[in-house]
Design an enzyme around this catalytic site. Structure first.
Site, PDB file in Angstrom:
ATOM      1  N   SER A  37     -31.471  16.593   2.242  1.00  0.00           N
ATOM      2  CA  SER A  37     -30.043  16.394   2.544  1.00  0.00           C
ATOM      3  C   SER A  37     -29.792  16.566   4.040  1.00  0.00           C
ATOM      4  O   SER A  37     -30.676  16.998   4.789  1.00  0.00           O
ATOM      5  CB  SER A  37     -29.210  17.433   1.798  1.00  0.00           C
TER       6      SER A  37
ATOM      7  N   ASP B 123     -31.281  12.175   0.951  1.00  0.00           N
ATOM      8  CA  ASP B 123     -30.128  12.416   0.077  1.00  0.00           C
ATOM      9  C   ASP B 123     -28.836  12.258   0.896  1.00  0.00           C
ATOM     10  O   ASP B 123     -28.710  12.847   1.980  1.00  0.00           O
ATOM     11  CB  ASP B 123     -30.245  13.860  -0.455  1.00  0.00           C
ATOM     12  N   HIS B 124     -27.908  11.477   0.418  1.00  0.00           N
ATOM     13  CA  HIS B 124     -26.603  11.294   1.090  1.00  0.00           C
ATOM     14  C   HIS B 124     -26.719  10.886   2.551  1.00  0.00           C
ATOM     15  O   HIS B 124     -26.079  11.504   3.424  1.00  0.00           O
ATOM     16  CB  HIS B 124     -25.737  12.568   0.980  1.00  0.00           C
TER      17      HIS B 124
ATOM     18  N   ASP C   5     -24.846   6.744   1.519  1.00  0.00           N
ATOM     19  CA  ASP C   5     -23.637   7.157   0.800  1.00  0.00           C
ATOM     20  C   ASP C   5     -22.415   6.732   1.598  1.00  0.00           C
ATOM     21  O   ASP C   5     -21.933   7.445   2.463  1.00  0.00           O
ATOM     22  CB  ASP C   5     -23.643   8.674   0.584  1.00  0.00           C
TER      23      ASP C   5
ATOM     24  N   GLU D  38     -23.935   4.315  -3.535  1.00  0.00           N
ATOM     25  CA  GLU D  38     -22.978   5.035  -4.391  1.00  0.00           C
ATOM     26  C   GLU D  38     -21.653   4.300  -4.466  1.00  0.00           C
ATOM     27  O   GLU D  38     -21.134   3.828  -3.455  1.00  0.00           O
ATOM     28  CB  GLU D  38     -22.757   6.466  -3.881  1.00  0.00           C
TER      29      GLU D  38
ATOM     30  N   HIS E   9     -25.585  12.323  -9.512  1.00  0.00           N
ATOM     31  CA  HIS E   9     -25.567  13.458  -8.582  1.00  0.00           C
ATOM     32  C   HIS E   9     -24.877  14.632  -9.268  1.00  0.00           C
ATOM     33  O   HIS E   9     -24.325  14.494 -10.356  1.00  0.00           O
ATOM     34  CB  HIS E   9     -24.801  13.075  -7.306  1.00  0.00           C
ATOM     35  N   GLY E  10     -24.915  15.765  -8.592  1.00  0.00           N
ATOM     36  CA  GLY E  10     -24.132  16.915  -9.066  1.00  0.00           C
ATOM     37  C   GLY E  10     -24.458  17.315 -10.491  1.00  0.00           C
ATOM     38  O   GLY E  10     -23.572  17.626 -11.276  1.00  0.00           O
TER      39      GLY E  10
ATOM     40  N   ILE F 155     -30.686  17.645  -8.856  1.00  0.00           N
ATOM     41  CA  ILE F 155     -30.493  19.074  -9.129  1.00  0.00           C
ATOM     42  C   ILE F 155     -30.841  19.880  -7.888  1.00  0.00           C
ATOM     43  O   ILE F 155     -31.972  19.821  -7.397  1.00  0.00           O
ATOM     44  CB  ILE F 155     -31.385  19.514 -10.328  1.00  0.00           C
ATOM     45  N   ASP F 156     -29.875  20.594  -7.386  1.00  0.00           N
ATOM     46  CA  ASP F 156     -30.079  21.459  -6.227  1.00  0.00           C
ATOM     47  C   ASP F 156     -29.543  22.865  -6.496  1.00  0.00           C
ATOM     48  O   ASP F 156     -30.262  23.863  -6.373  1.00  0.00           O
ATOM     49  CB  ASP F 156     -29.377  20.832  -5.003  1.00  0.00           C
TER      50      ASP F 156
HETATM   51  P1  13P Z   1     -25.941  19.997  -7.716  1.00  0.00           P
HETATM   52  O1  13P Z   1     -25.100  20.694  -6.700  1.00  0.00           O
HETATM   53  O2  13P Z   1     -25.228  19.879  -9.026  1.00  0.00           O
HETATM   54  O3  13P Z   1     -27.274  20.620  -7.874  1.00  0.00           O
HETATM   55  O4  13P Z   1     -26.167  18.482  -7.200  1.00  0.00           O
HETATM   56  C1  13P Z   1     -27.149  18.174  -6.259  1.00  0.00           C
HETATM   57  C2  13P Z   1     -27.034  16.785  -5.726  1.00  0.00           C
HETATM   58  O5  13P Z   1     -26.365  15.932  -6.263  1.00  0.00           O
HETATM   59  C3  13P Z   1     -27.797  16.472  -4.509  1.00  0.00           C
HETATM   60  O6  13P Z   1     -27.526  15.197  -4.045  1.00  0.00           O
HETATM   61  O1  G3H Z   2     -25.580  16.843  -2.128  1.00  0.00           O
HETATM   62  C1  G3H Z   2     -25.596  18.051  -2.029  1.00  0.00           C
HETATM   63  C2  G3H Z   2     -26.882  18.779  -2.010  1.00  0.00           C
HETATM   64  O2  G3H Z   2     -26.829  19.879  -2.890  1.00  0.00           O
HETATM   65  C3  G3H Z   2     -27.288  19.181  -0.628  1.00  0.00           C
HETATM   66  O3  G3H Z   2     -26.467  20.148  -0.074  1.00  0.00           O
HETATM   67  O4  G3H Z   2     -26.232  19.610   2.379  1.00  0.00           O
HETATM   68  O5  G3H Z   2     -25.978  21.963   1.496  1.00  0.00           O
HETATM   69  O6  G3H Z   2     -28.210  20.861   1.588  1.00  0.00           O
HETATM   70  P1  G3H Z   2     -26.718  20.675   1.431  1.00  0.00           P
HETATM   71 ZN    ZN Z   3     -25.574  14.502  -4.301  1.00  0.00          ZN
END
Ligand code: 13P
Ligand code: G3H
Ligand code: ZN
Length: 333
Positions: free
Chosen positions: A56, A94-95, A116, A146, A234-235, A278-279
């Site tokens: 990310s 990611d994003h 994104d 997205e 996501h999420g 999943i983060d």
């Molecule tokens: P969570 O915060 O639900 O783990 O989502 C992570 C995510 O979508 C990273 O792009």
């Molecule tokens: O998309 C959200 C991810 O959980 C990444 O979050 O930018 O805090 O690493 P972050």
């Molecule tokens: Zn995300």
């Protein structure tokens, strides 16, 4: 310019096609540090699951994009050392928030990028996504886009409310951008507070919050419009209540943290949803384990003595997701 192929990574194309056809989803786990990466690779190697390593903007700021990319190269070799003969590992941005960020990742060896542009007006989202696709595809790097906006904070994209993806837009969007997969909004959101208590009901027996269900009707409509097209969620952390309770019992403060129930993710995995992000769950596992050590052994100050248990806890979590939720175990023998 380094090709991801030279360092043993793969893109998502074949992985997603197999996942859609096979009714399972590929785990996309974020990593920011060595312990998370070790835990992800150990879990994937032991279960022979394809895996997506996600970087990310926060991770790039924290750990440095170049360093993370070399860690991923090391991860491929580490996976082989663990006895995983043909690791299927994707390194994914990611994003991604701009063409330049996506380009720099493609150029340094990422095998997949997300652009994104979901907060932009529709036509601007299409134009920026197409620009990234045109660049990335020259190097066989796959692109996630997205459509629709998740509630909460998407890195720097902030939205108080979610706007579900409009099924009537997906054919036009996918065909005009040429994207390889599409992240949709059906009620998930980032972080450990996915729903306010007011949006939930309470289980009378346990007193726990019960979140509203995901919009499966929207997902199914999208699937009908784009049969077999790879869909991303996501999420999708479940915010395991054992971790929340443990953290709170050991001095933490995570009131009313709530996530997406795993049964719903299991159901989604059987559909065209082929990548689940999943983060937050990994952050909770790590935090709970570290708090436990600090509580039980207040004299401990060797970071390996608390990061080691944290790594073990994350590995347990990742294996559980792979085997019991996404069903991707054994798909990368
Ligand atoms: P969570 O915060 O639900 O783990 O989502 C992570 C995510 O979508 C990273 O792009
Ligand atoms: O998309 C959200 C991810 O959980 C990444 O979050 O930018 O805090 O690493 P972050
Ligand atoms: Zn995300």
């Amino acid at each position: 310019m380094v090709s991801y192929k030279e360092i043993g990574l793969v893109n998502t194309r074949e992985m997603f096609a197999k996942a859609v056809a096979g009714g399972y989803a590929i785990p996309a786990f974020n990593f920011n540090n060595m312990e998370q990466l070790q835990a992800i690779i150990q879990a994937a190697a032991e279960t022979k699951s394809p895996v997506i390593l996600q970087v990310s903007k926060g991770a790039r700021n924290y750990a440095n994009q170049t360093l993370l990319r070399y860690m991923a190269e090391g991860a491929v070799e580490y996976a082989k050392e663990l006895g995983w003969e043909h690791p299927q590992i994707v390194l994914h941005l990611d994003h991604g928030d701009s063409f330049e960020t996506c380009k720099s990742c493609v150029d340094m060896g990422f095998s997949s990028v997300m652009i994104d542009a979901s907060a932009l007006p529709y036509e601007e989202n299409i134009a920026l996504t197409k620009k990234v696709v045109d660049y990335a595809h020259q190097f066989d790097v796959t692109v996630e886009a997205e459509l629709g906006v998740l509630a909460g904070v998407e890195d720097e994209v902030s939205a108080a409310e979610s706007h579900y993806t409009k099924p009537e837009e997906v054919i036009d969007f996918a065909s005009r951008t040429g994207c390889d997969s599409l992240a949709i909004s059906i009620g998930t959101s980032h972080g450990a507070y996915k729903f306010t208590p007011e949006q939930c009901t309470r289980d009378p027996k346990t007193g726990r919050l019960v979140p509203p269900p995901l919009a499966f009707d929207v997902l199914h409509e999208i699937e009908k419009k784009l049969p077999g097209f790879p869909i991303v969620l996501h999420g999708s952390s479940s915010v395991p209540q054992e971790y929340v309770d443990e953290i709170n019992a050991l001095g933490g403060k995570l009131p009313d943290a709530v996530g997406i129930p795993e049964e719903q993710l299991r159901e989604a995995s059987k559909s065209a949803v082929c990548k689940i992000n999943i983060d937050s769950d990994s952050r909770l596992a790590m935090t709970a384990a570290i708090r436990r050590v600090f509580h039980d052994k207040p004299g401990e100050f060797d970071p390996r003595k608390y990061l080691g248990p944290a790594r073990d806890e994350m590995k347990k979590l990742y294996k559980h997701k792979i085997v019991n939720v996404l069903g991707s175990d054994g798909k990368a023998e």
